[in-house]
Every structure is written in structure tokens, then in C-alpha cells.
Design an enzyme around this catalytic site. Sequence first.
Site, short mmCIF file in Angstrom:
data_model
loop_
_atom_site.label_atom_id
_atom_site.label_comp_id
_atom_site.label_asym_id
_atom_site.label_seq_id
_atom_site.Cartn_x
_atom_site.Cartn_y
_atom_site.Cartn_z
N SER A 128 5.38 -9.95 8.66
CA SER A 128 5.83 -11.31 9.01
C SER A 128 5.26 -12.32 8.03
CB SER A 128 5.31 -11.60 10.42
OG SER A 128 5.38 -12.98 10.70
N TYR A 153 -1.59 -11.91 17.35
CA TYR A 153 -0.35 -11.23 16.95
C TYR A 153 -0.24 -11.21 15.43
CZ TYR A 153 4.39 -10.73 15.31
OH TYR A 153 5.48 -10.33 14.57
N LYS A 157 -0.52 -8.07 12.11
CA LYS A 157 0.34 -7.80 10.95
C LYS A 157 -0.51 -7.71 9.67
CE LYS A 157 4.14 -7.62 13.19
NZ LYS A 157 4.70 -6.29 13.46
P1 NAD Z 1 11.47 -6.58 19.98
O1 NAD Z 1 10.44 -6.84 21.00
O2 NAD Z 1 12.87 -6.92 20.28
O3 NAD Z 1 11.42 -5.04 19.55
C1 NAD Z 1 10.21 -4.30 19.52
C2 NAD Z 1 10.46 -2.98 20.23
O4 NAD Z 1 9.22 -2.25 20.24
C3 NAD Z 1 10.89 -3.17 21.69
O5 NAD Z 1 12.08 -2.45 21.92
C4 NAD Z 1 9.71 -2.60 22.49
O6 NAD Z 1 10.14 -1.99 23.69
C5 NAD Z 1 9.10 -1.62 21.50
N1 NAD Z 1 7.67 -1.34 21.73
C6 NAD Z 1 6.65 -2.24 21.83
N2 NAD Z 1 5.50 -1.58 22.10
C7 NAD Z 1 5.79 -0.26 22.15
C8 NAD Z 1 5.03 0.91 22.38
N3 NAD Z 1 3.71 0.86 22.67
N4 NAD Z 1 5.65 2.11 22.32
C9 NAD Z 1 6.97 2.20 22.07
N5 NAD Z 1 7.75 1.13 21.85
C10 NAD Z 1 7.17 -0.09 21.89
O7 NAD Z 1 11.00 -7.32 18.64
P2 NAD Z 1 11.81 -7.63 17.31
O8 NAD Z 1 12.05 -9.08 17.25
O9 NAD Z 1 12.93 -6.70 17.16
O10 NAD Z 1 10.70 -7.31 16.24
C11 NAD Z 1 10.62 -6.07 15.59
C12 NAD Z 1 9.41 -6.06 14.67
O11 NAD Z 1 9.53 -7.12 13.73
C13 NAD Z 1 8.09 -6.27 15.38
O12 NAD Z 1 7.12 -5.49 14.74
C14 NAD Z 1 7.81 -7.74 15.17
O13 NAD Z 1 6.44 -8.03 15.22
C15 NAD Z 1 8.35 -7.93 13.77
N6 NAD Z 1 8.73 -9.31 13.46
C16 NAD Z 1 9.59 -9.97 14.30
C17 NAD Z 1 9.94 -11.29 14.02
C18 NAD Z 1 10.84 -12.07 14.94
O14 NAD Z 1 10.85 -13.30 14.86
N7 NAD Z 1 11.61 -11.42 15.81
C19 NAD Z 1 9.43 -11.92 12.87
C20 NAD Z 1 8.57 -11.21 12.03
C21 NAD Z 1 8.23 -9.89 12.34
C1 WQD Z 2 10.52 -22.52 14.69
C2 WQD Z 2 10.40 -24.03 14.65
C3 WQD Z 2 8.70 -24.92 16.12
C4 WQD Z 2 10.57 -23.84 19.89
C5 WQD Z 2 7.41 -17.40 15.01
C6 WQD Z 2 6.15 -16.60 14.80
C7 WQD Z 2 6.24 -15.82 13.52
C8 WQD Z 2 7.52 -14.97 13.50
C9 WQD Z 2 8.73 -15.79 13.78
C10 WQD Z 2 7.01 -12.82 14.38
C11 WQD Z 2 8.94 -24.51 14.67
C12 WQD Z 2 10.07 -25.39 16.54
C13 WQD Z 2 10.32 -23.99 18.54
C14 WQD Z 2 10.84 -24.99 20.69
C15 WQD Z 2 10.62 -26.36 18.72
N1 WQD Z 2 7.49 -13.96 14.49
N2 WQD Z 2 10.34 -25.24 17.98
N3 WQD Z 2 10.86 -26.20 20.06
O1 WQD Z 2 6.82 -20.48 15.01
O2 WQD Z 2 8.19 -20.44 12.86
O3 WQD Z 2 7.56 -18.32 13.94
O4 WQD Z 2 8.54 -16.52 15.02
O5 WQD Z 2 6.40 -12.37 13.46
O6 WQD Z 2 5.11 -15.02 13.44
O7 WQD Z 2 5.04 -17.49 14.75
O8 WQD Z 2 9.25 -19.71 15.02
O9 WQD Z 2 11.19 -20.08 16.47
O10 WQD Z 2 8.87 -20.39 17.42
O11 WQD Z 2 9.73 -22.04 15.77
O12 WQD Z 2 10.63 -27.48 18.21
O13 WQD Z 2 11.04 -24.90 21.89
O14 WQD Z 2 11.00 -24.57 15.84
O15 WQD Z 2 7.76 -25.92 16.28
O16 WQD Z 2 8.85 -25.63 13.84
P1 WQD Z 2 7.86 -19.85 14.19
P2 WQD Z 2 9.80 -20.51 16.26
#
Ligand code: NAD
Ligand code: WQD
Length: 342
Positions: A128, A153, A157
Site C-alpha cells: 500500500s 495496519y 505492510k
Molecule cells: P478484502 O477485505 O476485500 O479482501 C481480503 C480477503 O482476505 C478477504 O476475502 C478476507 O476474507 C481474507 N482474509 C483476511 N484474513 C484472512 C485469514 N486469516 N485467512 C484467510 N483469508 C483471510 O480487501 P481488499 O480491499 O481486496 O484488499 C486486498 C489486499 O490489498 C489486502 O492485503 C489489503 O491490505 C491490500 N490493500 C487494499 C487497499 C484498498 O484500499 N482496498 C489498498 C492498499 C492495499
Molecule cells: C480518501 C480521502 C479522506 C471518507 C486508505 C488507507 C490506505 C489504503 C487506501 C489500504 C481522504 C477523505 C474519506 C469520508 C472523506 N488502504 N474522506 N470522508 O485514507 O487515502 O487511504 O485506503 O491499504 O492505507 O489509509 O482512503 O478512501 O479513506 O480517503 O472526506 O467519509 O477521502 O479524508 O482525503 P485513504 P479513504
Amino acid sequence: MKTQKIIVTGGMGYIGSHTVVALINSGYSIVIVDNLCNSNIVVLKSISEITGVTPEFENIDLTDDNKTAQFFKRHNDAVAVINFAALKAVGESVQKPIWYYKNNLNILLNVLEGMENNAIKNVIFSSSATVYGLPDILPITEEAKTKRPTSPYGNTKKIAEEMMEDFLKVQPNFKGISLRYFNPIGAHESEKIGELPTGIPNNLMPFITQTAVGIRKELKIFGKDYATEDGTAVRDYIHVVDLAEAHVKALKRLLNSEANDNFEVFNLGTGVGYSVLDVVKSFEKTSQQKLNYSFEKRREGDVPELYANPSKANEVLGWNATLTLDDMTASSWNWEQKVRNS
Ligand code: NAD
Ligand code: WQD
């Protein structure tokens, strides 16, 4: 030629399911392992409806050492692992740090051990942009120093990347790629898969669509006094379908032995920063309705601006984000309506 088998952990989740679709469409054979703690079994049917293929699925908690070891033994013919499985709620991780460290780091340890014991030599990890903390220079390149993320969290990463690096150093024939996602939003055009947040969404896009559909009263925009063009914070939003395609490119790089180092990192973003108000305006345009919103004070831990320089992924992986902000908000809105009407 026999199809290559890929293990996809967390493949029932938001980004994992879109990537499974892209992988199946590229001819790979998939086994998903997920304990469904943040996803639903119906996703399997949806993947099958989109692609015409039902991937193998095993319901296993990947923090369970024995079950995970047995799983890897059963699938020792796999050629790579894509590790999506993790807990991802930033605020929850602040409240429950041990749970987050235990879950996210034990998953990775068990996955790496499973790879080591079964000679599965390639791994892609979901990282991330949070590993950059408060950036000194924008847009951010992979050269930027990583910093202690503000949440447990985020720290899982950063630590996970370090764990992978240490592991890959002593496994000369193993290769790993860490993909640093910026802000994934949007949903598949089929409207069969998308993000399914539980409870009150923390993230902007699901909060917008849930407000528009009437589940939330109004969107609170966190901060209107940032030093940005319109005063609201700026992020690099990326369509989940584009993100999924980047995994296929990264996988091909590993499987074709094109990687230069045994551990590589890539930013996955569009390179364009949009403000919260830009996203709201795009949503209003594509959904053809006014959104209820008001301004609140800044959210703790938020950085003012974060957007990628994706040149490395563009040049080295041959990947480019092609979908626009309007594509993202339109598909999120279509998905939200589909979920509420089914
Ligand atoms: P998500 O929660 O939709 O998917 C994660 C999946 O992992 C889920 O289906 C959950 O059931 C499974 N899981 C969690 N713990 C588990 C365990 N102990 N054993 C087996 N399965 C397990 O999340 P996502 O948005 O699809 O994110 C996928 C990956 O990308 C994650 O590693 C997340 O941290 C990373 N990521 C997500 C975002 C975002 O904004 N969505 C941004 C950056 C990084
Ligand atoms: C985006 C913008 C908020 C909600 C997060 C995690 C990051 C990654 C992606 C996993 C920001 C604003 C949000 C609301 C708002 N995830 N906002 N009102 O914080 O950039 O990133 O998700 O790895 O690690 O931190 O994403 O969608 O929460 O926010 O004004 O109700 O929207 O302040 O500027 P963020 P977000």
C-alpha cells in the site's frame, strides 16, 4: 501446454476477486484460499458467471500453521502465490493492533513457509502507498524512503515487505514483487463483483455511494483547509479493474524470469491526483444526482496529498491505467445499486 496454477490468498475479497477474473481470462488455473472473514461465498458464483470457469476454493484461516502447511502440500504444483489475504481497516487496526499484526503477519509467514517447503518460487504481495507515510516529494517514486505508517495496519505492510525481502535474500531462485496500491475504487463492468464493506465504510467511495442510496445521511468531507486547489485532500484513485491487470503483468514478469532483482516494488496508481471534491463532482455527473455533503475537520492521520509516479510500472511491467475517474465513480454507483436491488 498444461495451464499454470496460481494460489490466490484472499481471492474472494474486493481486489482479489477482480484479479482472479483477470487471471482466468489470461489462461491461468486458480486456487483461491480465503476464510471469508471479510467476503462472501457468492463471489465464487459471480466469478464463474463472468469467466465461465469456477476456480477451486478452500476455506482456510491462513494464520492456522497446520492447515496452511497442508494446503500448500496439496497445491505444490502451483507456480506462484498472490497474497491478498489481510485485514485492512485502518481505524480498527488502531483499536486492535495485536489482532492486525497477528493476522496479517502470520498469514505472510505461513505463505512464505508454504512456498519454501514446496518449492513454489514466485510471490506477489498486496502492499500500500501507506508505506510512504507523509511524503517529502510528489509524485512519489519507489525510490522514496518508506516511513513508519501512522496505523498498525499500515505498519503490517511495511514489516511484511521487510519480511519478504529477508526471505527472498536467502532463497536465490525465489522471486517476489510487492505492489503498492494507491486508492483502489470502482467495480467490474458486469456488476457481479465489487467492494462489499461491512458496517460503516471508512473509505470515501463506498461512503459516497451509500449516501446516495440513502443508507448514510450525508458524506462528511474531512478537511477543507488543505493547501490544495480546492482545500480538500488529494489522492491517486485507481480503478480496481486496472489494478487487477497489473497483477497479471507482474505475474508474467516473474514466470518469464524477467525480474532483475529477487525483490521488486512497484507503485500502482494513475499518477493523477484528485481531490475529495473532484470525486464528489465526478460522482454527481455520472450518477446524475446531487450528493448530500458537509465539511468536517481533518481526519487524524490523513496526509494532505498522495499520488504516485507510476513510470516504473508503466515501463518495466508494460502496464498503464486506462480507466478514468468517471469510469470509477460510474461503476461504483452501478455496483451499489445492483447490491441494494438484489
Ligand atoms: P478484502 O477485505 O476485500 O479482501 C481480503 C480477503 O482476505 C478477504 O476475502 C478476507 O476474507 C481474507 N482474509 C483476511 N484474513 C484472512 C485469514 N486469516 N485467512 C484467510 N483469508 C483471510 O480487501 P481488499 O480491499 O481486496 O484488499 C486486498 C489486499 O490489498 C489486502 O492485503 C489489503 O491490505 C491490500 N490493500 C487494499 C487497499 C484498498 O484500499 N482496498 C489498498 C492498499 C492495499
Ligand atoms: C480518501 C480521502 C479522506 C471518507 C486508505 C488507507 C490506505 C489504503 C487506501 C489500504 C481522504 C477523505 C474519506 C469520508 C472523506 N488502504 N474522506 N470522508 O485514507 O487515502 O487511504 O485506503 O491499504 O492505507 O489509509 O482512503 O478512501 O479513506 O480517503 O472526506 O467519509 O477521502 O479524508 O482525503 P485513504 P479513504
